[in-house]
Design a protein around this motif. Structure first.
Motif, mmCIF file in Angstrom:
data_model
loop_
_atom_site.group_PDB
_atom_site.id
_atom_site.type_symbol
_atom_site.label_atom_id
_atom_site.label_comp_id
_atom_site.label_asym_id
_atom_site.label_seq_id
_atom_site.Cartn_x
_atom_site.Cartn_y
_atom_site.Cartn_z
ATOM 1 N N THR A 71 21.339 -25.504 -2.085
ATOM 2 C CA THR A 71 22.615 -25.284 -2.766
ATOM 3 C C THR A 71 23.148 -26.579 -3.372
ATOM 4 O OG1 THR A 71 23.788 -25.507 -0.640
ATOM 5 C CG2 THR A 71 23.264 -23.284 -1.372
ATOM 6 N N ALA A 72 22.992 -27.678 -2.658
ATOM 7 C CA ALA A 72 23.452 -28.967 -3.187
ATOM 8 C C ALA A 72 22.672 -29.344 -4.450
ATOM 9 C CB ALA A 72 23.299 -30.059 -2.130
ATOM 10 N N LEU A 73 21.371 -29.147 -4.429
ATOM 11 C CA LEU A 73 20.538 -29.504 -5.586
ATOM 12 C C LEU A 73 20.876 -28.646 -6.804
ATOM 13 C CD1 LEU A 73 17.100 -30.089 -3.802
ATOM 14 C CD2 LEU A 73 18.525 -31.824 -4.930
ATOM 15 N N GLN A 74 21.145 -27.357 -6.584
ATOM 16 C CA GLN A 74 21.527 -26.497 -7.711
ATOM 17 C C GLN A 74 22.856 -26.942 -8.306
ATOM 18 O OE1 GLN A 74 20.185 -24.448 -9.632
ATOM 19 N NE2 GLN A 74 21.559 -22.798 -10.283
ATOM 20 N N TYR A 75 23.814 -27.266 -7.447
ATOM 21 C CA TYR A 75 25.100 -27.757 -7.939
ATOM 22 C C TYR A 75 24.898 -29.047 -8.745
ATOM 23 C CZ TYR A 75 29.814 -29.646 -8.099
ATOM 24 O OH TYR A 75 31.009 -30.176 -8.542
ATOM 25 N N MET A 76 24.075 -29.934 -8.235
ATOM 26 C CA MET A 76 23.810 -31.201 -8.924
ATOM 27 C C MET A 76 23.084 -30.980 -10.242
ATOM 28 S SD MET A 76 22.774 -33.257 -5.453
ATOM 29 C CE MET A 76 22.272 -34.810 -6.223
ATOM 30 N N ASP A 77 22.170 -30.021 -10.266
ATOM 31 C CA ASP A 77 21.469 -29.683 -11.510
ATOM 32 C C ASP A 77 22.451 -29.267 -12.601
ATOM 33 O OD1 ASP A 77 18.951 -30.155 -10.458
ATOM 34 O OD2 ASP A 77 18.408 -28.048 -10.238
ATOM 35 N N LEU A 78 23.341 -28.340 -12.253
ATOM 36 C CA LEU A 78 24.230 -27.742 -13.239
ATOM 37 C C LEU A 78 25.373 -28.661 -13.655
ATOM 38 C CD1 LEU A 78 24.434 -24.026 -12.002
ATOM 39 C CD2 LEU A 78 22.849 -25.077 -13.622
ATOM 40 N N ASN A 79 25.577 -29.730 -12.890
ATOM 41 C CA ASN A 79 26.639 -30.670 -13.230
ATOM 42 C C ASN A 79 26.108 -32.039 -13.667
ATOM 43 O OD1 ASN A 79 29.493 -29.444 -12.575
ATOM 44 N ND2 ASN A 79 28.126 -28.707 -10.972
ATOM 45 N N GLY A 80 24.815 -32.099 -13.953
ATOM 46 C CA GLY A 80 24.238 -33.291 -14.557
ATOM 47 C C GLY A 80 24.011 -34.473 -13.641
ATOM 48 N N PHE A 81 23.975 -34.243 -12.326
ATOM 49 C CA PHE A 81 23.725 -35.348 -11.402
ATOM 50 C C PHE A 81 22.237 -35.663 -11.273
ATOM 51 C CE2 PHE A 81 27.863 -33.700 -9.902
ATOM 52 C CZ PHE A 81 28.608 -34.862 -10.001
ATOM 53 N N ASN A 82 21.405 -34.673 -11.476
ATOM 54 C CA ASN A 82 19.955 -34.886 -11.446
ATOM 55 C C ASN A 82 19.447 -35.143 -12.859
ATOM 56 O OD1 ASN A 82 19.510 -34.503 -8.642
ATOM 57 N ND2 ASN A 82 19.611 -32.282 -8.892
ATOM 58 N N THR A 83 18.726 -36.230 -13.038
ATOM 59 C CA THR A 83 18.196 -36.544 -14.374
ATOM 60 C C THR A 83 17.197 -35.484 -14.819
ATOM 61 O OG1 THR A 83 16.548 -37.989 -13.332
ATOM 62 C CG2 THR A 83 18.548 -39.030 -14.154
ATOM 63 N N VAL A 84 16.472 -34.938 -13.865
ATOM 64 C CA VAL A 84 15.572 -33.814 -14.110
ATOM 65 C C VAL A 84 15.986 -32.699 -13.168
ATOM 66 C CG1 VAL A 84 13.189 -32.992 -14.074
ATOM 67 C CG2 VAL A 84 13.682 -35.357 -14.733
ATOM 68 N N ARG A 85 16.188 -31.511 -13.700
ATOM 69 C CA ARG A 85 16.640 -30.395 -12.860
ATOM 70 C C ARG A 85 15.574 -30.036 -11.823
ATOM 71 N NH1 ARG A 85 19.817 -25.997 -16.667
ATOM 72 N NH2 ARG A 85 21.607 -27.330 -17.190
ATOM 73 N N VAL A 86 16.023 -29.835 -10.600
ATOM 74 C CA VAL A 86 15.108 -29.590 -9.488
ATOM 75 C C VAL A 86 15.000 -28.099 -9.163
ATOM 76 C CG1 VAL A 86 14.589 -30.154 -7.080
ATOM 77 C CG2 VAL A 86 15.735 -31.841 -8.542
ATOM 78 N N ILE A 87 16.110 -27.405 -9.187
ATOM 79 C CA ILE A 87 16.138 -25.962 -8.911
ATOM 80 C C ILE A 87 16.232 -25.166 -10.212
ATOM 81 C CG2 ILE A 87 17.299 -24.091 -7.685
ATOM 82 C CD1 ILE A 87 16.184 -26.201 -5.811
ATOM 83 N N ALA A 88 17.087 -25.615 -11.093
ATOM 84 C CA ALA A 88 17.330 -24.899 -12.355
ATOM 85 C C ALA A 88 16.243 -25.217 -13.386
ATOM 86 C CB ALA A 88 18.696 -25.289 -12.911
ATOM 87 N N PRO A 89 15.948 -24.270 -14.259
ATOM 88 C CA PRO A 89 14.991 -24.521 -15.340
ATOM 89 C C PRO A 89 15.653 -25.202 -16.530
ATOM 90 C CG PRO A 89 15.717 -22.252 -15.415
ATOM 91 C CD PRO A 89 16.394 -22.869 -14.226
ATOM 92 N N SER A 90 14.848 -25.732 -17.421
ATOM 93 C CA SER A 90 15.374 -26.234 -18.686
ATOM 94 C C SER A 90 15.870 -25.044 -19.502
ATOM 95 C CB SER A 90 14.283 -26.963 -19.471
ATOM 96 O OG SER A 90 13.764 -28.035 -18.735
#
Length: 244
Positions: A71-90
């Motif tokens: 859940t943390a990684l998805q939140y980070m994906d959708l809010n631009g904290f991860n330079t490359v999305r880990v859970i979410a697709p491009s």
């Protein structure tokens, strides 16, 4: 924020994760399992943990560990904290961006070590035998990202113990996987506010809380391991602001 969809997901995810991890523990602890040959130290750690506690507690602990990270990684994906999305697709894609990049030979070396890159590349190009190379490669990538974030957020991304990594659910990429359901629940709209993490935690433990209080009505005392489920409830931001 659509809390109904979050509640449905969190409650189902708890059951699903615990079932999958229970199955995985039985497989790993089998005397003939490949895990005993390939990761003997991790299996020994798992056996030691079960003996010092019990199997049910280990399952609950590992299930919540992975729920929390996903859940943390998805939140980070959708809010631009991860330079490359880990859970979410491009955008326009269906697979997690980090796996799509790896399939193209692209790795963020500030996150992915050379050793992990070699392992993942060997799986994806067929040099390492695997019944499900994409899923196995993705597991290695997730563990690498979690360990990367440890230095910045040790309270959320503790260094993953070997047995916790060993019990990572196998199915992470199918349309019925927990991550597919996570993406449906943790939408862009639902992830506008970090409160979504708090709600997910409360919904995740809500059924256990009900069980604890039901036993309390029967004069069964709350045991130490059940105190969090009975007392740790999420306080929405507006209430915190009012109290302050």
């Amino acid at each position: 924020m659509d809390t109904n969809s979050l509640k449905k997901f969190a409650q189902e995810a708890r059951v699903d994760l615990q079932n999958k991890i229970s199955f995985k523990i039985d497989y790993v602890l089998n005397e003939q399992s490949s895990a005993r040959r390939e990761n003997p130290r991790a299996v020994q750690e798992l056996e030691k943990k079960i003996n010092s506690s019990n199997k049910t507690k280990v399952i609950e602990e590992v299930a919540y560990t992975w729920f929390n990270r996903f859940t943390a990684l998805q939140y980070m994906d959708l809010n631009g904290f991860n330079t490359v999305r880990v859970i979410a697709p491009s955008d326009g894609m269906t697979r997690p961006e980090i796996l799509s990049d790896a399939n193209s030979g692209v790795f963020d070396n500030s996150i992915i070590s050379e050793n992990t890159e070699n392992i993942v590349s060997a799986l994806l190009d067929g040099r390492s035998a695997s019944n499900d190379p994409d899923n196995e490669a993705y597991q290695h990538l997730i563990v690498a990202v979690c360990n990367h974030w440890h230095s910045a957020m040790p309270f959320l991304f503790e260094k993953i113990a070997d047995y916790t990594e060993l019990l990572l659910p196998d199915d992470l990429l199918s349309n019925s996987s927990i991550l597919a359901k996570l993406r449906e629940a943790m939408t862009v709209d639902n992830c506008q506010d970090v409160d979504v993490i708090g709600w997910l935690y409360q919904f995740y433990i809500s059924e256990k809380k009900d069980e604890v209080f039901a036993r309390l009505k029967k004069n069964q005392k709350i045991t130490p391991e059940n105190i969090p489920a009975a007392t740790q409830l999420f306080t929405p931001h507006w209430i915190v602001k009012y109290l302050v």
